[in-house]
Motif scaffolding. Sequence first.
Motif, PDB file in Angstrom:
ATOM      1  N   GLY A 166       4.069  99.035  -1.306  1.00 55.55           N
ATOM      2  CA  GLY A 166       3.672  99.619  -2.568  1.00 55.55           C
ATOM      3  C   GLY A 166       2.992  98.678  -3.526  1.00 55.55           C
ATOM      4  N   GLY A 167       2.597  97.505  -3.065  1.00 57.36           N
ATOM      5  CA  GLY A 167       1.935  96.549  -3.922  1.00 57.36           C
ATOM      6  C   GLY A 167       0.487  96.920  -4.195  1.00 57.36           C
ATOM      7  N   ARG A 168      -0.086  96.271  -5.217  1.00 53.07           N
ATOM      8  CA  ARG A 168      -1.471  96.509  -5.603  1.00 53.07           C
ATOM      9  C   ARG A 168      -2.182  95.172  -5.776  1.00 53.07           C
ATOM     10  NH1 ARG A 168       0.504 100.498  -4.328  1.00 53.07           N
ATOM     11  NH2 ARG A 168       0.362 102.615  -5.212  1.00 53.07           N
ATOM     12  N   ALA A 169      -3.423  95.106  -5.338  1.00 58.93           N
ATOM     13  CA  ALA A 169      -4.269  93.931  -5.527  1.00 58.93           C
ATOM     14  C   ALA A 169      -5.416  94.309  -6.449  1.00 58.93           C
ATOM     15  CB  ALA A 169      -4.809  93.433  -4.190  1.00 58.93           C
ATOM     16  N   THR A 170      -5.677  93.474  -7.441  1.00 60.05           N
ATOM     17  CA  THR A 170      -6.832  93.643  -8.315  1.00 60.05           C
ATOM     18  C   THR A 170      -7.813  92.523  -7.998  1.00 60.05           C
ATOM     19  OG1 THR A 170      -5.486  94.673 -10.031  1.00 60.05           O
ATOM     20  CG2 THR A 170      -7.631  93.806 -10.689  1.00 60.05           C
ATOM     21  N   VAL A 171      -9.048  92.912  -7.679  1.00 63.35           N
ATOM     22  CA  VAL A 171     -10.026  91.980  -7.120  1.00 63.35           C
ATOM     23  C   VAL A 171     -11.339  92.106  -7.884  1.00 63.35           C
ATOM     24  CG1 VAL A 171     -11.337  91.358  -5.046  1.00 63.35           C
ATOM     25  CG2 VAL A 171      -8.963  92.130  -4.832  1.00 63.35           C
ATOM     26  N   GLY A 172     -11.847  90.991  -8.374  1.00 63.96           N
ATOM     27  CA  GLY A 172     -13.159  90.980  -9.002  1.00 63.96           C
ATOM     28  C   GLY A 172     -14.240  91.258  -7.989  1.00 63.96           C
ATOM     29  N   ALA A 173     -15.302  91.927  -8.429  1.00 62.91           N
ATOM     30  CA  ALA A 173     -16.354  92.352  -7.497  1.00 62.91           C
ATOM     31  C   ALA A 173     -17.047  91.189  -6.811  1.00 62.91           C
ATOM     32  CB  ALA A 173     -17.391  93.198  -8.239  1.00 62.91           C
ATOM     33  N   GLY A 174     -17.031  90.009  -7.441  1.00 65.63           N
ATOM     34  CA  GLY A 174     -17.710  88.866  -6.849  1.00 65.63           C
ATOM     35  C   GLY A 174     -16.852  88.033  -5.925  1.00 65.63           C
ATOM     36  N   ALA A 175     -15.598  88.423  -5.716  1.00 66.84           N
ATOM     37  CA  ALA A 175     -14.727  87.674  -4.806  1.00 66.84           C
ATOM     38  C   ALA A 175     -15.225  87.796  -3.375  1.00 66.84           C
ATOM     39  CB  ALA A 175     -13.298  88.186  -4.904  1.00 66.84           C
TER      40      ALA A 175
ATOM     41  N   LEU B  95     -14.665  87.660   0.749  1.00 67.45           N
ATOM     42  CA  LEU B  95     -13.552  88.154   1.567  1.00 67.45           C
ATOM     43  C   LEU B  95     -12.568  87.061   1.930  1.00 67.45           C
ATOM     44  CD1 LEU B  95     -15.092  90.778   4.016  1.00 67.45           C
ATOM     45  CD2 LEU B  95     -14.069  91.101   1.756  1.00 67.45           C
ATOM     46  N   ILE B  96     -13.048  85.867   2.223  1.00 66.68           N
ATOM     47  CA  ILE B  96     -12.123  84.811   2.623  1.00 66.68           C
ATOM     48  C   ILE B  96     -11.165  84.482   1.492  1.00 66.68           C
ATOM     49  CG2 ILE B  96     -13.728  82.949   2.010  1.00 66.68           C
ATOM     50  CD1 ILE B  96     -11.092  83.047   4.862  1.00 66.68           C
ATOM     51  N   ASP B  97     -11.640  84.572   0.244  1.00 63.13           N
ATOM     52  CA  ASP B  97     -10.767  84.292  -0.890  1.00 63.13           C
ATOM     53  C   ASP B  97      -9.798  85.437  -1.146  1.00 63.13           C
ATOM     54  OD1 ASP B  97     -11.815  81.684  -1.680  1.00 63.13           O
ATOM     55  OD2 ASP B  97     -13.646  82.776  -2.146  1.00 63.13           O
ATOM     56  N   VAL B  98     -10.236  86.668  -0.894  1.00 63.08           N
ATOM     57  CA  VAL B  98      -9.321  87.809  -0.997  1.00 63.08           C
ATOM     58  C   VAL B  98      -8.199  87.656   0.034  1.00 63.08           C
ATOM     59  CG1 VAL B  98      -9.102  90.310  -0.759  1.00 63.08           C
ATOM     60  CG2 VAL B  98     -11.138  89.335  -1.864  1.00 63.08           C
ATOM     61  N   TYR B  99      -8.560  87.392   1.271  1.00 59.81           N
ATOM     62  CA  TYR B  99      -7.550  87.224   2.320  1.00 59.81           C
ATOM     63  C   TYR B  99      -6.607  86.054   1.999  1.00 59.81           C
ATOM     64  CZ  TYR B  99     -10.173  90.377   5.456  1.00 59.81           C
ATOM     65  OH  TYR B  99     -10.791  91.467   6.027  1.00 59.81           O
ATOM     66  N   ASP B 100      -7.182  84.945   1.548  1.00 55.49           N
ATOM     67  CA  ASP B 100      -6.386  83.749   1.291  1.00 55.49           C
ATOM     68  C   ASP B 100      -5.390  83.985   0.151  1.00 55.49           C
ATOM     69  OD1 ASP B 100      -6.123  80.651   1.642  1.00 55.49           O
ATOM     70  OD2 ASP B 100      -6.400  80.938  -0.510  1.00 55.49           O
ATOM     71  N   ARG B 101      -5.869  84.543  -0.948  1.00 53.83           N
ATOM     72  CA  ARG B 101      -4.983  84.739  -2.102  1.00 53.83           C
ATOM     73  C   ARG B 101      -3.880  85.753  -1.773  1.00 53.83           C
ATOM     74  NH1 ARG B 101      -1.560  85.902  -4.590  1.00 53.83           N
ATOM     75  NH2 ARG B 101      -1.273  86.195  -6.854  1.00 53.83           N
ATOM     76  N   LEU B 102      -4.228  86.853  -1.108  1.00 54.95           N
ATOM     77  CA  LEU B 102      -3.223  87.869  -0.812  1.00 54.95           C
ATOM     78  C   LEU B 102      -2.220  87.382   0.228  1.00 54.95           C
ATOM     79  CD1 LEU B 102      -5.313  91.168  -0.869  1.00 54.95           C
ATOM     80  CD2 LEU B 102      -3.982  90.096  -2.705  1.00 54.95           C
ATOM     81  N   ALA B 103      -2.656  86.482   1.125  1.00 53.51           N
ATOM     82  CA  ALA B 103      -1.731  85.943   2.128  1.00 53.51           C
ATOM     83  C   ALA B 103      -0.565  85.211   1.474  1.00 53.51           C
ATOM     84  CB  ALA B 103      -2.476  85.004   3.072  1.00 53.51           C
ATOM     85  N   ARG B 104      -0.778  84.630   0.291  1.00 53.72           N
ATOM     86  CA  ARG B 104       0.312  83.939  -0.407  1.00 53.72           C
ATOM     87  C   ARG B 104       1.405  84.905  -0.835  1.00 53.72           C
ATOM     88  NH1 ARG B 104      -3.679  80.780  -4.590  1.00 53.72           N
ATOM     89  NH2 ARG B 104      -5.289  80.279  -3.034  1.00 53.72           N
ATOM     90  N   SER B 105       1.046  86.187  -0.961  1.00 50.90           N
ATOM     91  CA  SER B 105       2.028  87.212  -1.292  1.00 50.90           C
ATOM     92  C   SER B 105       2.487  87.982  -0.062  1.00 50.90           C
ATOM     93  CB  SER B 105       1.431  88.197  -2.316  1.00 50.90           C
ATOM     94  OG  SER B 105       1.076  87.533  -3.508  1.00 50.90           O
ATOM     95  N   GLY B 106       1.992  87.580   1.114  1.00 54.78           N
ATOM     96  CA  GLY B 106       2.395  88.228   2.354  1.00 54.78           C
ATOM     97  C   GLY B 106       1.762  89.583   2.572  1.00 54.78           C
ATOM     98  N   VAL B 107       0.606  89.842   1.930  1.00 57.61           N
ATOM     99  CA  VAL B 107      -0.040  91.145   2.034  1.00 57.61           C
ATOM    100  C   VAL B 107      -1.525  90.960   2.314  1.00 57.61           C
ATOM    101  CG1 VAL B 107       1.615  92.198   0.451  1.00 57.61           C
ATOM    102  CG2 VAL B 107      -0.543  91.286  -0.456  1.00 57.61           C
ATOM    103  N   SER B 108      -2.207  92.090   2.538  1.00 58.74           N
ATOM    104  CA  SER B 108      -3.649  92.062   2.718  1.00 58.74           C
ATOM    105  C   SER B 108      -4.199  93.450   2.420  1.00 58.74           C
ATOM    106  CB  SER B 108      -4.024  91.627   4.143  1.00 58.74           C
ATOM    107  OG  SER B 108      -5.411  91.337   4.233  1.00 58.74           O
ATOM    108  N   VAL B 109      -5.520  93.572   2.513  1.00 59.30           N
ATOM    109  CA  VAL B 109      -6.204  94.855   2.430  1.00 59.30           C
ATOM    110  C   VAL B 109      -7.139  94.955   3.627  1.00 59.30           C
ATOM    111  CG1 VAL B 109      -6.082  95.055  -0.079  1.00 59.30           C
ATOM    112  CG2 VAL B 109      -8.040  93.878   0.965  1.00 59.30           C
ATOM    113  N   PRO B 110      -7.432  96.176   4.095  1.00 57.35           N
ATOM    114  CA  PRO B 110      -8.370  96.309   5.209  1.00 57.35           C
ATOM    115  C   PRO B 110      -9.786  96.011   4.741  1.00 57.35           C
ATOM    116  CG  PRO B 110      -7.747  98.482   4.393  1.00 57.35           C
ATOM    117  CD  PRO B 110      -6.909  97.480   3.649  1.00 57.35           C
ATOM    118  N   ALA B 111     -10.439  95.077   5.405  1.00 51.76           N
ATOM    119  CA  ALA B 111     -11.783  94.683   4.988  1.00 51.76           C
ATOM    120  C   ALA B 111     -12.546  94.140   6.192  1.00 51.76           C
ATOM    121  CB  ALA B 111     -11.720  93.652   3.860  1.00 51.76           C
TER     122      ALA B 111
END
Length: 474
Positions: free
Chosen positions: A128-137, A139-155
């Motif tokens: 039930g978690g949510r990720a807020t992502v700036g449009a200029g992020a 993908l590698i930074d999205v994956y890296d940052r979310l991995a610290r929380s143990g989650v991801s998004v399909p991309a």
Amino acid sequence: MDRRDFLRAAAAAPLAGAFGASARGAAAPDWAGLRGRLSGSLVRPADAGYAAARRLFNPAYDRIRPGGVAYCESAADVAACLAFARAGGIPVTARSGGHSYAGWSTGTGLVVDLSRMNAVSHAGGHAGGRATVGAGARLIDVYDRLARSGVSVPAGSCPTVGAGGLTLGGGIGVVSRKHGLTCDVLESVRVVTADGRVLDCDATRHPDLFWACRGGGGGNFGVAVSFTYRTFEAGQATVFFLHWPWSKAGAAVREWQAWAPAAPDELWSSLHLTRSASGLDVEVVGTYLGGAAGLERALAPLTARLGRPARRYVRTVPHLEAMKIMGGCGSRSTAECRRVPRTSFAAKSHLAYRRLPAPGVRALVAGVARGGRHSVLLDAMGGAIGRVAATATAFPHRAAFYSVQYYQEGMDRAWLRAIHADMSDYFGNHAYVNYLDPDLPDWRSAYYGANAARLAAVKAAYDPGRLFRLPQGV
């Protein structure tokens, strides 16, 4: 318009007059005025850093010289850029990652660069978690940052693709059969519209614009600056690379297309037919959201029909490492993954709504075998992708078995045009808007299918003056 939207519009409206005469007047664009109104920075042709600022991922578009590149740091910066473009009749283009296949994330006017709007945050637990992502992020930074929380998004797989462009076009990726397209987990998007309003869009607020931002393509309706996604718990994943000799190419196409779209949802795969300097190759690559034993069971129907691969690589790794491997930068740091070399290429696409018959398989294999350096990539769909109605989002290709990408090194499009024409007899007129194709004659139908008319209505409502213009703009 609610009160908040009214106040935002009122705050942005005076900017249009601040930049001088309209496109019908004689005054030159007030670039200095724009520079003074940005919290970010504006790079002009005479400025240091202009050569780097105007570059896209594909060096083929280095010849395009924008009048200015605005590195925006806020929605207010974006609104100021749009006011400047309106006042001066300046063409305006938004850029998140700069990976537009047709080079349409640049232009001769003002480029609104979102790369500094790249924050990634996560709230909530694994479920039930949510990720807020700036449009200029990226993908590698999205994956890296979310991995610290143990989650991801399909991309997607390319590490330097921007989250904005990927999401707006739908977002076919390497875990989509289990978790859906990127746009399927989008819960809200913040958009700066042509008139300077900053709108938070979701299923209840500006629902038509929200719908259009889920597969309607970037650069059409406004400048999306932030996205909020549902996340999933990211555990271990098993990546695999299987190779067969070219003599198996026809059998590989026949067997893969019957197996891959109906495999367990946890398994995503892609069939690559490649002609390179080292010769012809057949490869099946993929990710399995589980361990090696489960992967072997899922692969068994394919390998039973094709035989043992000549070469194989199978490895179970954490989710972030799997995404790096699929992006071609396995075992490297996130910083190193950001430095993917720029590449000159051209591409075209199809969506396969039916399996290739025997003559189509022969045509595809023969087309790849023709001289040159090129590939055809068949990416499995089905699973969660197909359980969403074709009209629920702007992405229409829910019933497709797989996507087809024809990829050519360099910018000579002769091979692309020939094989695409040959395969159109079998695949018909269906294409993926994130693989923009400047050659497509009936691109509205190909990209959007039955959703094209509704997209045109959204465009008329939110950009009636057509500030945002693309050669293939809605």
